[in-house]
Design a protein around this motif. Structure first.
Motif, short mmCIF file in Angstrom:
data_model
loop_
_atom_site.label_atom_id
_atom_site.label_comp_id
_atom_site.label_asym_id
_atom_site.label_seq_id
_atom_site.Cartn_x
_atom_site.Cartn_y
_atom_site.Cartn_z
N ARG A 273 28.66 42.17 31.34
CA ARG A 273 28.66 40.72 31.53
C ARG A 273 30.08 40.18 31.48
O ARG A 273 30.45 39.29 32.26
CB ARG A 273 27.79 40.05 30.48
CG ARG A 273 27.76 38.52 30.61
CD ARG A 273 27.29 38.09 31.98
NE ARG A 273 25.85 38.16 32.10
CZ ARG A 273 25.19 37.89 33.23
NH1 ARG A 273 25.88 37.57 34.33
NH2 ARG A 273 23.89 37.96 33.28
N GLU A 274 30.90 40.69 30.56
CA GLU A 274 32.30 40.26 30.50
C GLU A 274 33.02 40.64 31.78
O GLU A 274 33.87 39.88 32.27
CB GLU A 274 32.99 40.90 29.29
CG GLU A 274 32.54 40.33 27.95
CD GLU A 274 33.07 41.13 26.78
OE1 GLU A 274 32.92 40.65 25.64
OE2 GLU A 274 33.63 42.22 27.00
N ARG A 275 32.67 41.79 32.35
CA ARG A 275 33.28 42.21 33.59
C ARG A 275 32.92 41.26 34.71
O ARG A 275 33.77 40.92 35.55
CB ARG A 275 32.83 43.65 33.91
CG ARG A 275 33.45 44.25 35.18
CD ARG A 275 32.55 44.00 36.37
NE ARG A 275 33.13 44.48 37.61
CZ ARG A 275 32.86 43.96 38.79
NH1 ARG A 275 32.04 42.92 38.91
NH2 ARG A 275 33.41 44.46 39.88
N ASP A 276 31.66 40.80 34.77
CA ASP A 276 31.23 39.86 35.80
C ASP A 276 31.97 38.53 35.67
O ASP A 276 32.43 37.96 36.67
CB ASP A 276 29.72 39.62 35.69
CG ASP A 276 28.91 40.89 35.97
OD1 ASP A 276 29.45 41.78 36.66
OD2 ASP A 276 27.76 40.97 35.51
N VAL A 277 32.09 38.04 34.44
CA VAL A 277 32.81 36.79 34.20
C VAL A 277 34.29 36.97 34.55
O VAL A 277 34.92 36.10 35.18
CB VAL A 277 32.65 36.34 32.72
CG1 VAL A 277 33.55 35.14 32.43
CG2 VAL A 277 31.20 36.02 32.41
N PHE A 278 34.85 38.10 34.17
CA PHE A 278 36.24 38.44 34.45
C PHE A 278 36.51 38.42 35.96
O PHE A 278 37.51 37.85 36.42
CB PHE A 278 36.53 39.81 33.85
CG PHE A 278 37.91 40.34 34.11
CD1 PHE A 278 39.00 39.51 34.27
CD2 PHE A 278 38.12 41.71 34.17
CE1 PHE A 278 40.27 40.01 34.50
CE2 PHE A 278 39.38 42.23 34.40
CZ PHE A 278 40.45 41.38 34.56
N PHE A 279 35.63 39.02 36.73
CA PHE A 279 35.80 39.10 38.18
C PHE A 279 35.81 37.70 38.81
O PHE A 279 36.64 37.39 39.65
CB PHE A 279 34.68 39.94 38.79
CG PHE A 279 34.77 40.10 40.28
CD1 PHE A 279 35.74 40.90 40.85
CD2 PHE A 279 33.89 39.42 41.13
CE1 PHE A 279 35.84 41.05 42.23
CE2 PHE A 279 33.99 39.55 42.50
CZ PHE A 279 34.96 40.37 43.05
N LEU A 280 34.88 36.84 38.38
CA LEU A 280 34.81 35.49 38.95
C LEU A 280 36.01 34.64 38.50
O LEU A 280 36.53 33.83 39.29
CB LEU A 280 33.50 34.82 38.52
CG LEU A 280 32.22 35.49 39.07
CD1 LEU A 280 30.98 34.80 38.52
CD2 LEU A 280 32.21 35.45 40.60
N ALA A 281 36.43 34.84 37.27
CA ALA A 281 37.60 34.09 36.78
C ALA A 281 38.85 34.50 37.56
O ALA A 281 39.70 33.67 37.90
CB ALA A 281 37.80 34.34 35.29
#
Length: 333
Positions: A273-281
């Motif tokens: 989930r942190e990776r998904d947020v990281f990618f969008l950020a």
């Protein structure tokens, strides 16, 4: 023994300051588009700290070794403004490190230059026109003005430093920057307060002028040594070079944007989930946009971003982007 110790302390402090300035010059020469705000603020703070150290180094030698206590107008003017100049340079560096979007910060930024200019002008006028070449006066009213001014001006510096930290601290997510800002803020404020307290003690006749010299030079030398050491250590730890150096990627295998994100996520043990947020950020989406895209709350996004910043040891999204881009010279995973 004390004289030798102070000389050694000031000498080491000056060498540390020169090393920090050298690092900044090297970084700046590798950037054709000019210095960034953070680079300018860092250089300004280090230059002011070394000017303060050199001034006290020379003054200490004149007074306690050569026995020359008389100070001309230039020396008194420099002595009166250098502490406030250091407080001002530290406030600007705090602002450059935090880069807070807090709207209240804009109001403080608006008045920072004006207020500190007034502080330095008032202090210079007092030291030049109310005090003689031996930092003394026979006028009772002049002594009162000096005492009140030292208290008010010193407290004003503390208020501005505290306000910048209070308003922007929540936007500073990495521990290294938090610890550096809090520690150096305490040292800078203590140095200013110590100087103000010793000067006031002299004018209320509680401290002899000879004791004043020892107290000022001894404490200031130690504090400046610690501040310069912490500044260099912080620069090495944070390694701002990705912000200033441009890499040549022509000979490196091309990695997709997603490859780079995955590489950083794996290296820093991000959750899925942190990776998904990281990618969008990284793509430039705001927290509300990320929340809508992943169907989660804005509070959850903020918590994930906090964790990401902590694990990656960055404090802004700009640093996050540069960290990802700096991985392009790694082989594919």
């Amino acid at each position: 023994m004390i004289s030798n110790t102070l000389f050694i302390t000031y000498t080491i402090m000056c060498f540390l300051s020169l090393q920090a300035i050298t690092l900044i010059i090297i970084i700046g020469k590798h950037r054709d588009v000019g210095k960034t705000r953070l680079l300018k603020a860092s250089a300004f703070f280090i230059v002011i700290s070394i000017i303060l150290g050199l001034f006290y180094y020379i003054t200490y030698y004149r007074e306690l070794v050569l026995g020359e206590f008389a100070a001309n107008i230039f020396l008194r003017a420099l002595d009166s403004v250098i502490f406030y100049a250091m407080g001002y340079s530290w406030v600007k560096l705090i602002d450059a490190i935090i880069v807070s979007p807090n709207p209240k910060m804009a109001l403080w930024r608006k008045y920072t230059n004006k207020v500190f200019a007034i502080l330095m002008i008032c202090s210079a006028m007092i030291y030049i026109f109310l005090l003689d070449e031996y930092y003394s006066t026979d006028q009772f009213w002049a002594e009162v003005i000096v005492i009140v001014a030292e208290i008010v001006l010193g407290l004003t510096v503390i208020v501005f430093i505290a306000a910048y930290i209070w308003l922007g601290y929540r936007d500073l997510l990495d521990k290294a920057s938090r610890h550096y800002i809090l520690t150096v803020s305490i040292l800078v404020n203590f140095n200013n307060l110590w100087n103000n307290t010793v000067v006031v003690s002299v004018f209320i006749h509680q401290v002899d002028i000879g004791v004043k010299c020892t107290l000022l030079y001894g404490v200031t030398s130690i504090l400046l040594l610690i501040i310069n050491f912490l500044t260099i250590f912080y620069m090495y730890k944070k390694d701002f070079s990705p912000l200033f150096f441009e890499k040549d990627h022509k000979s490196q295998p091309a990695l997709t944007e997603e490859d780079l994100i995955n590489l950083v996520a794996e290296q820093h043990r991000l959750t899925q989930r942190e990776r998904d947020v990281f990618f969008l950020a990284y793509q430039g989406l705001t927290n509300p946009d990320i929340a809508d895209r992943l169907f989660i709350s804005k509070h959850t996004v903020k918590r994930h971003m906090h964790n990401i910043f902590e694990k990656l040891d960055v404090s802004t999204r700009v640093e996050l982007m540069h960290l990802v881009q700096s991985q392009s010279d790694h082989p594919r995973i």
